[in-house]
Scaffold this active site. Structure first.
Site, PDB file in Angstrom:
ATOM      1  N   ASP A  29       1.307 -21.232 -25.266  1.00 49.21           N
ATOM      2  CA  ASP A  29       0.849 -22.107 -24.185  1.00 49.21           C
ATOM      3  C   ASP A  29       1.458 -23.499 -24.355  1.00 49.21           C
ATOM      4  OD1 ASP A  29      -1.913 -22.011 -22.178  1.00 49.21           O
ATOM      5  OD2 ASP A  29      -1.033 -23.959 -22.649  1.00 49.21           O
ATOM      6  N   ASN A  85      -9.357 -17.103 -17.267  1.00 46.90           N
ATOM      7  CA  ASN A  85      -9.990 -17.947 -16.258  1.00 46.90           C
ATOM      8  C   ASN A  85      -9.692 -17.376 -14.878  1.00 46.90           C
ATOM      9  OD1 ASN A  85     -10.863 -19.790 -18.250  1.00 46.90           O
ATOM     10  ND2 ASN A  85      -8.868 -20.796 -18.235  1.00 46.90           N
ATOM     11  N   GLY A  91     -11.669 -22.312 -13.570  1.00 47.70           N
ATOM     12  CA  GLY A  91     -10.655 -23.240 -14.095  1.00 47.70           C
ATOM     13  C   GLY A  91      -9.265 -22.647 -14.140  1.00 47.70           C
ATOM     14  N   GLN A  92      -8.998 -21.653 -13.274  1.00 47.52           N
ATOM     15  CA  GLN A  92      -7.660 -21.047 -13.261  1.00 47.52           C
ATOM     16  C   GLN A  92      -6.674 -21.990 -12.577  1.00 47.52           C
ATOM     17  OE1 GLN A  92      -7.391 -17.306 -11.137  1.00 47.52           O
ATOM     18  NE2 GLN A  92      -5.339 -16.870 -11.928  1.00 47.52           N
ATOM     19  N   SER A  93      -5.596 -22.336 -13.292  1.00 48.02           N
ATOM     20  CA  SER A  93      -4.600 -23.243 -12.707  1.00 48.02           C
ATOM     21  C   SER A  93      -3.297 -22.524 -12.368  1.00 48.02           C
ATOM     22  CB  SER A  93      -4.320 -24.423 -13.652  1.00 48.02           C
ATOM     23  OG  SER A  93      -3.794 -23.964 -14.878  1.00 48.02           O
ATOM     24  N   HIS A  98      -3.547 -13.924 -16.533  1.00 53.07           N
ATOM     25  CA  HIS A  98      -3.139 -14.186 -17.912  1.00 53.07           C
ATOM     26  C   HIS A  98      -4.365 -14.246 -18.803  1.00 53.07           C
ATOM     27  CE1 HIS A  98      -3.678 -18.070 -15.832  1.00 53.07           C
ATOM     28  NE2 HIS A  98      -4.108 -18.538 -16.992  1.00 53.07           N
ATOM     29  N   HIS A 100      -5.685 -15.871 -22.381  1.00 47.28           N
ATOM     30  CA  HIS A 100      -5.484 -16.826 -23.469  1.00 47.28           C
ATOM     31  C   HIS A 100      -5.960 -16.165 -24.763  1.00 47.28           C
ATOM     32  CE1 HIS A 100      -5.202 -20.489 -20.756  1.00 47.28           C
ATOM     33  NE2 HIS A 100      -5.858 -19.667 -19.952  1.00 47.28           N
TER      34      HIS A 100
HETATM   35  P1  DGP Z   1      -5.316 -21.430 -16.717  1.00 51.62           P
HETATM   36  O1  DGP Z   1      -5.816 -22.844 -16.634  1.00 51.62           O
HETATM   37  O2  DGP Z   1      -6.323 -20.472 -17.315  1.00 51.62           O
HETATM   38  O3  DGP Z   1      -4.737 -20.957 -15.404  1.00 51.62           O
HETATM   39  O4  DGP Z   1      -4.144 -21.455 -17.792  1.00 51.62           O
HETATM   40  C1  DGP Z   1      -2.829 -21.776 -17.496  1.00 51.62           C
HETATM   41  C2  DGP Z   1      -2.187 -22.168 -18.793  1.00 51.62           C
HETATM   42  O5  DGP Z   1      -0.780 -22.089 -18.624  1.00 51.62           O
HETATM   43  C3  DGP Z   1      -2.471 -23.593 -19.259  1.00 51.62           C
HETATM   44  O6  DGP Z   1      -3.140 -23.539 -20.519  1.00 51.62           O
HETATM   45  C4  DGP Z   1      -1.120 -24.250 -19.412  1.00 51.62           C
HETATM   46  C5  DGP Z   1      -0.170 -23.086 -19.385  1.00 51.62           C
HETATM   47  N1  DGP Z   1       1.098 -23.334 -18.737  1.00 51.62           N
HETATM   48  C6  DGP Z   1       1.311 -23.811 -17.485  1.00 51.62           C
HETATM   49  N2  DGP Z   1       2.609 -23.876 -17.202  1.00 51.62           N
HETATM   50  C7  DGP Z   1       3.261 -23.411 -18.303  1.00 51.62           C
HETATM   51  C8  DGP Z   1       4.625 -23.225 -18.625  1.00 51.62           C
HETATM   52  O7  DGP Z   1       5.548 -23.498 -17.841  1.00 51.62           O
HETATM   53  N3  DGP Z   1       4.907 -22.734 -19.868  1.00 51.62           N
HETATM   54  C9  DGP Z   1       3.923 -22.410 -20.769  1.00 51.62           C
HETATM   55  N4  DGP Z   1       4.297 -21.935 -21.947  1.00 51.62           N
HETATM   56  N5  DGP Z   1       2.627 -22.575 -20.481  1.00 51.62           N
HETATM   57  C10 DGP Z   1       2.292 -23.066 -19.278  1.00 51.62           C
END
Ligand code: DGP
Length: 112
Positions: A29, A85, A91-93, A98, A100
């Site tokens: 991440d 999430n 809190g899904q962004s 995916h 974690h």
């Molecule tokens: P969520 O908030 O559960 O949707 O988690 C998305 C996660 O993805 C967040 O912890 C940051 C990570 N993330 C976002 N963009 C990138 C990326 O371009 N590369 C990597 N390795 N992680 C990313």
């Protein structure tokens, strides 16, 4: 489709991959919330848990087997947490399913 995790899965965007097979890939991440913070994703685009159906859900059990393998490889014998999430309140962004995999410290409950 303009999905950042699809681009990571197909190699268009670089990532620090720790595992890959025909169904899933796993990479560190970008914003780690624990000493070990890996994301495990299906390569096929599924937006969230709410898009899972009988036809595409088998990949989820595969994700958990990969998580078990990574937990061993990344020395998480003391325990770890797996989180997915979902939606705004979850809190899904990134809208590509995916999971974690978090470890290397003691986790709090309930999460914030
Ligand atoms: P969520 O908030 O559960 O949707 O988690 C998305 C996660 O993805 C967040 O912890 C940051 C990570 N993330 C976002 N963009 C990138 C990326 O371009 N590369 C990597 N390795 N992680 C990313």
């Amino acid at each position: 489709m303009d999905c950042i995790f699809c681009k990571i899965a197909n190699g268009e965007i670089p990532s620090n991959k720790v595992y890959e097979d025909d169904q899933v890939c796993a990479f560190y991440d970008l914003e780690p919330q624990a000493p070990v913070h890996v994301l495990i994703i299906p390569k096929k685009h599924i937006a969230s848990v709410m898009e899972l159906e009988e036809e595409n859900a088998a990949v989820v059990s595969h994700v958990f087997l990969v998580a078990k393998r990574l937990a061993k490889e990344l020395n998480l014998a003391n325990g770890f947490r797996i989180v997915s999430n979902c939606g705004e309140d979850g809190g899904q962004s990134v809208h590509h399913l995916h999971f974690h995999l978090l470890g290397g410290r003691s986790m709090k409950w309930p999460p914030g």
